[in-house]
Design a protein around this motif. Sequence first.
Motif, PDB file in Angstrom:
ATOM      1  N   SER A 173       0.840  -1.209   0.000  1.00  0.00           N
ATOM      2  CA  SER A 173       0.000   0.000   0.000  1.00  0.00           C
ATOM      3  C   SER A 173       0.873   1.256   0.000  1.00  0.00           C
ATOM      4  O   SER A 173       2.059   1.208   0.314  1.00  0.00           O
ATOM      5  CB  SER A 173      -0.924   0.010   1.218  1.00  0.00           C
ATOM      6  OG  SER A 173      -0.169   0.090   2.404  1.00  0.00           O
ATOM      7  N   SER A 174       0.231   2.357  -0.336  1.00  0.00           N
ATOM      8  CA  SER A 174       0.891   3.660  -0.325  1.00  0.00           C
ATOM      9  C   SER A 174       0.123   4.583   0.608  1.00  0.00           C
ATOM     10  O   SER A 174      -1.088   4.450   0.775  1.00  0.00           O
ATOM     11  CB  SER A 174       0.924   4.259  -1.733  1.00  0.00           C
ATOM     12  OG  SER A 174       1.699   3.452  -2.585  1.00  0.00           O
ATOM     13  N   THR A 175       0.834   5.530   1.206  1.00  0.00           N
ATOM     14  CA  THR A 175       0.211   6.490   2.107  1.00  0.00           C
ATOM     15  C   THR A 175       0.252   7.866   1.458  1.00  0.00           C
ATOM     16  O   THR A 175       1.302   8.334   1.021  1.00  0.00           O
ATOM     17  CB  THR A 175       0.944   6.520   3.463  1.00  0.00           C
ATOM     18  OG1 THR A 175       0.964   5.198   4.003  1.00  0.00           O
ATOM     19  CG2 THR A 175       0.247   7.452   4.439  1.00  0.00           C
ATOM     20  N   ILE A 176      -0.936   8.490   1.386  1.00  0.00           N
ATOM     21  CA  ILE A 176      -1.071   9.817   0.790  1.00  0.00           C
ATOM     22  C   ILE A 176      -1.546  10.761   1.882  1.00  0.00           C
ATOM     23  O   ILE A 176      -2.571  10.527   2.518  1.00  0.00           O
ATOM     24  CB  ILE A 176      -2.071   9.793  -0.388  1.00  0.00           C
ATOM     25  CG1 ILE A 176      -1.577   8.793  -1.442  1.00  0.00           C
ATOM     26  CG2 ILE A 176      -2.257  11.177  -0.967  1.00  0.00           C
ATOM     27  CD1 ILE A 176      -2.636   8.358  -2.412  1.00  0.00           C
ATOM     28  N   SER A 177      -0.794  11.828   2.116  1.00  0.00           N
ATOM     29  CA  SER A 177      -1.126  12.820   3.126  1.00  0.00           C
ATOM     30  C   SER A 177      -2.003  13.891   2.484  1.00  0.00           C
ATOM     31  O   SER A 177      -1.572  14.585   1.558  1.00  0.00           O
ATOM     32  CB  SER A 177       0.168  13.439   3.672  1.00  0.00           C
ATOM     33  OG  SER A 177      -0.119  14.368   4.667  1.00  0.00           O
TER      34      SER A 177
END
Length: 160
Positions: free
Chosen positions: A18-22
Amino acid sequence: MIEIGGQSGNVKSIGFRSSTISTADGADLIMPNGDLLNSHVINWTLGGYRKRLYLRLDIQYGTDLKRMKELLLQIVEENDQILGSPIPVVQFAEVTAQAVSVDLYFWVRTLKDTGQVKSDVVYGIHEVFQRENIPFSIPMQKVCVDSETKPDIPGSTSSE
């Protein structure tokens, strides 16, 4: 800075699954990479930090459109956050029953300041249009009430 499914934010990390987007609101959006790859992603920073902004103005009939166009271009040229190249553009979009619709396009220097720059331009337009007596179109409707006839409402009883 990416936009995906109406959400935008900065890519904080890219992991194996997964990727984390702020987001701009301070939240972290954790998205499975499979969903990320299957979505339409707009990358706002891959080609640089510039962004084109757009405003639609509805102007009242009878306005000197040539003068109004000159004033709009002057407003954006005086803002140092707006780029001179590509040049700002004023286009007459459509004529409606209420107004002449005008589109103003311009490029901002930095992506992070788009909200403030757009706000400054709107404020500048308001000030200049007020000073120059250029009226915005305000949609109006005329309502006529006929007091001579009474509507026939099902289920109501008449006292006559």
